[in-house]
Motif scaffolding. Structure first.
Motif, PDB file in Angstrom:
ATOM      1  N   LYS A   1       1.093  -0.332   3.771  1.00 21.69           N
ATOM      2  CA  LYS A   1       0.671  -0.607   2.391  1.00 21.69           C
ATOM      3  C   LYS A   1       1.850  -0.539   1.428  1.00 21.69           C
ATOM      4  CE  LYS A   1      -4.135   0.011   1.745  1.00 21.69           C
ATOM      5  NZ  LYS A   1      -5.149   0.522   0.862  1.00 21.69           N
ATOM      6  N   PHE A   2       2.767   0.384   1.664  1.00 26.38           N
ATOM      7  CA  PHE A   2       3.948   0.483   0.808  1.00 26.38           C
ATOM      8  C   PHE A   2       4.753  -0.800   0.874  1.00 26.38           C
ATOM      9  CE2 PHE A   2       8.466   1.462   0.350  1.00 26.38           C
ATOM     10  CZ  PHE A   2       8.461   1.892  -0.972  1.00 26.38           C
ATOM     11  N   ARG A   3       4.950  -1.326   2.085  1.00 21.34           N
ATOM     12  CA  ARG A   3       5.704  -2.575   2.237  1.00 21.34           C
ATOM     13  C   ARG A   3       4.975  -3.738   1.565  1.00 21.34           C
ATOM     14  NH1 ARG A   3       7.303   0.351   6.369  1.00 21.34           N
ATOM     15  NH2 ARG A   3       5.968  -0.060   8.145  1.00 21.34           N
ATOM     16  N   LEU A   4       3.659  -3.749   1.648  1.00 21.58           N
ATOM     17  CA  LEU A   4       2.879  -4.801   1.005  1.00 21.58           C
ATOM     18  C   LEU A   4       3.057  -4.759  -0.510  1.00 21.58           C
ATOM     19  CD1 LEU A   4       0.702  -7.054   1.070  1.00 21.58           C
ATOM     20  CD2 LEU A   4      -0.983  -5.224   0.918  1.00 21.58           C
ATOM     21  N   PHE A   5       2.937  -3.565  -1.109  1.00 21.60           N
ATOM     22  CA  PHE A   5       3.126  -3.444  -2.553  1.00 21.60           C
ATOM     23  C   PHE A   5       4.546  -3.820  -2.952  1.00 21.60           C
ATOM     24  CE2 PHE A   5      -0.672  -0.625  -2.614  1.00 21.60           C
ATOM     25  CZ  PHE A   5      -1.357  -1.275  -3.620  1.00 21.60           C
ATOM     26  N   LEU A   6       5.510  -3.415  -2.164  1.00 25.15           N
ATOM     27  CA  LEU A   6       6.896  -3.740  -2.471  1.00 25.15           C
ATOM     28  C   LEU A   6       7.123  -5.246  -2.439  1.00 25.15           C
ATOM     29  CD1 LEU A   6       9.518  -2.295  -3.164  1.00 25.15           C
ATOM     30  CD2 LEU A   6      10.067  -2.293  -0.739  1.00 25.15           C
ATOM     31  N   ASP A   7       6.562  -5.923  -1.453  1.00 26.01           N
ATOM     32  CA  ASP A   7       6.678  -7.386  -1.376  1.00 26.01           C
ATOM     33  C   ASP A   7       6.019  -8.058  -2.579  1.00 26.01           C
ATOM     34  OD1 ASP A   7       8.106  -7.332   0.958  1.00 26.01           O
ATOM     35  OD2 ASP A   7       6.360  -7.705   2.243  1.00 26.01           O
ATOM     36  N   LEU A   8       4.849  -7.553  -2.982  1.00 29.74           N
ATOM     37  CA  LEU A   8       4.171  -8.130  -4.144  1.00 29.74           C
ATOM     38  C   LEU A   8       4.973  -7.938  -5.424  1.00 29.74           C
ATOM     39  CD1 LEU A   8       0.468  -7.116  -3.471  1.00 29.74           C
ATOM     40  CD2 LEU A   8       1.422  -9.415  -3.444  1.00 29.74           C
TER      41      LEU A   8
ATOM     42  N   SER B   1      -0.306   4.888  -5.811  1.00 28.03           N
ATOM     43  CA  SER B   1       0.215   6.241  -5.629  1.00 28.03           C
ATOM     44  C   SER B   1       0.078   6.694  -4.172  1.00 28.03           C
ATOM     45  CB  SER B   1      -0.474   7.236  -6.567  1.00 28.03           C
ATOM     46  OG  SER B   1      -1.839   7.342  -6.282  1.00 28.03           O
ATOM     47  N   ARG B   2      -1.024   6.337  -3.507  1.00 26.59           N
ATOM     48  CA  ARG B   2      -1.173   6.668  -2.078  1.00 26.59           C
ATOM     49  C   ARG B   2      -0.124   5.949  -1.238  1.00 26.59           C
ATOM     50  NH1 ARG B   2      -6.925   5.247  -1.943  1.00 26.59           N
ATOM     51  NH2 ARG B   2      -7.688   6.698  -3.466  1.00 26.59           N
ATOM     52  N   ALA B   3       0.117   4.689  -1.556  1.00 25.84           N
ATOM     53  CA  ALA B   3       1.114   3.917  -0.801  1.00 25.84           C
ATOM     54  C   ALA B   3       2.502   4.512  -0.988  1.00 25.84           C
ATOM     55  CB  ALA B   3       1.093   2.457  -1.239  1.00 25.84           C
ATOM     56  N   LEU B   4       2.821   4.937  -2.205  1.00 21.95           N
ATOM     57  CA  LEU B   4       4.130   5.534  -2.456  1.00 21.95           C
ATOM     58  C   LEU B   4       4.254   6.891  -1.777  1.00 21.95           C
ATOM     59  CD1 LEU B   4       4.631   4.639  -6.211  1.00 21.95           C
ATOM     60  CD2 LEU B   4       5.818   3.664  -4.255  1.00 21.95           C
ATOM     61  N   ARG B   5       3.177   7.642  -1.756  1.00 20.81           N
ATOM     62  CA  ARG B   5       3.219   8.981  -1.165  1.00 20.81           C
ATOM     63  C   ARG B   5       3.295   8.919   0.362  1.00 20.81           C
ATOM     64  NH1 ARG B   5      -1.338  12.523  -3.104  1.00 20.81           N
ATOM     65  NH2 ARG B   5       0.049  12.751  -4.856  1.00 20.81           N
ATOM     66  N   TRP B   6       2.484   8.087   0.974  1.00 23.20           N
ATOM     67  CA  TRP B   6       2.374   8.087   2.435  1.00 23.20           C
ATOM     68  C   TRP B   6       3.170   6.978   3.109  1.00 23.20           C
ATOM     69  CZ3 TRP B   6       0.873  12.655   3.409  1.00 23.20           C
ATOM     70  CH2 TRP B   6      -0.048  13.288   2.590  1.00 23.20           C
ATOM     71  N   GLY B   7       3.657   6.015   2.348  1.00 27.50           N
ATOM     72  CA  GLY B   7       4.473   4.957   2.933  1.00 27.50           C
ATOM     73  C   GLY B   7       3.667   4.061   3.849  1.00 27.50           C
ATOM     74  N   GLY B   8       4.306   3.562   4.862  1.00 29.19           N
ATOM     75  CA  GLY B   8       3.617   2.731   5.834  1.00 29.19           C
ATOM     76  C   GLY B   8       3.495   1.288   5.404  1.00 29.19           C
TER      77      GLY B   8
END
Length: 41
Positions: A16-23, A7-14
């Motif tokens: 970590k968001f790209r890492l979760f998206l790749d996973l 939820s933090r990655a989705l809210r703030w992007g950056g």
């Protein structure tokens, strides 16, 4: 813990968001498949 990180990655992007998206885009091998892939973080 995982839900909070996601939820933090989705809210703030950056990065970590790209890492979760790749996973999430990484396909899982079929059960019983001969190929094994290492876990990436």
């Amino acid at each position: 813990y995982g839900y909070e990180e996601l939820s933090r990655a989705l809210r703030w992007g950056g990065e970590k968001f790209r890492l979760f998206l790749d996973l999430l885009r990484t396909p899982f091998p079929a059960p019983g498949g001969a190929e094994r892939q290492p876990v990436r973080y």
